[in-house]
Write an enzyme that holds these catalytic residues in place. Structure first.
Site, PDB file in Angstrom:
ATOM      1  CB  SER A 145     -35.159  65.004 -82.432  1.00 13.68           C
ATOM      2  OG  SER A 145     -34.129  65.467 -83.284  1.00 13.68           O
ATOM      3  CE1 TYR A 168     -37.436  63.066 -86.229  1.00 16.02           C
ATOM      4  CE2 TYR A 168     -36.073  65.002 -85.783  1.00 16.02           C
ATOM      5  CZ  TYR A 168     -36.359  63.658 -85.588  1.00 16.02           C
ATOM      6  OH  TYR A 168     -35.560  62.911 -84.746  1.00 16.02           O
TER       7      TYR A 168
END
Length: 256
Positions: A145, A168
């Site tokens: 990401s 995350y």
């Protein structure tokens, strides 16, 4: 003109998800056979059919695979006869995932790292073991990401209930170095691991968030899921045969 992935067999884990299902569709279009894996065939099947995929065709095989389960993962990679590449588009997490920073308990943080990063390690390890056994070209693409590369832009979440989960950021950044570790350990040009790091992908988020996010891009705002697929296809193909241990950011300038 030949397709990018003619005669290849590609595993897509997380094939019932937003990105995974679209990748199955695009990989099939490029001439490959696909093993589509997810927790539940019954959940995955309609998602793929909605995209116009004939799930009963010879070119696709649906399997159930829990990437967080070591026994299942080892059994699959030990039994699969032919595999030229894989995409790990899974996103395992617990029920408390996504809480704001001060509300995240250590137990929840550790559990999410074990689920997501732990399963990414297991998947990567088993791909490497498969290569060591069969010794033919293999390309693994992990999905990281933009938030594995830059600090969160918390301002885009103002006036929404959304946040950028701390788990995350930790997972997606660690994944990038896991890739480098694994390809360095195997040390064979025929075995490659790379990551694609998308910016935001549109999934019916609140309009205020979409407007705020768009200000940090070069005009596209949130990307459509199929905007990510071309980069994955490139990394799976022989067009990138000496690209390894790399991370390609696809974000229309959000990380600039």
């Amino acid at each position: 003109m030949n397709n990018l992935l003619n005669d290849k067999v590609i595993l897509v884990a997380g094939a019932g998800g937003l990105l995974g299902a679209t990748l199955v569709f695009e990989i099939l279009k490029q001439g490959a056979k696909v093993i589509a894996a997810d927790l539940s065939i019954n959940t995955m099947r309609p998602r793929l059919e909605k995209l116009g995929i004939n799930v009963d065709a010879d070119e696709i095989t649906l399997i159930e695979l829990d990437v967080t389960n070591e026994d299942e993962s080892v059994a699959f990679f030990s039994s699969v006869e032919l595999l030229h590449g894989a995409v790990n588009a899974t996103y395992p997490r617990n029920k408390t995932y996504g809480a704001h920073f001060f509300d995240v308990s250590l137990a929840s943080f550790n559990e999410n790292l074990a689920l997501h990063l732990g399963s990414a390690f297991l998947f990567t390890q088993q791909c490497a073991k498969y290569f060591e056994k069969h010794k033919h070209t293999f390309s693994l693409v992990n999905i990281s990401s933009v938030y594995g590369v830059i600090a969160p832009r918390f301002e885009v979440y103002k006036n929404t209930k959304m946040t950028m989960p701390v788990e995350y950021a930790a997972i997606k950044s660690a994944l990038l170095h896991l890739n480098k570790y694994a390809v360095s350990y195997i040390n064979d040009s025929r075995f490659r691991i790379n990551s694609v790091s998308p910016g935001g992908i549109f999934d019916s988020q609140p309009q205020e968030f979409l407007n705020s996010y768009k200000q940090y891009t070069n005009g596209a705002g949130m990307l459509n899921v199929d905007d990510i697929c071309g980069t994955v296809l490139y990394l799976l193909s022989e067009q990138s045969k000496f690209v390894t241990g790399q991370n390609i950011i696809v974000d229309d300038g959000f990380s600039l």
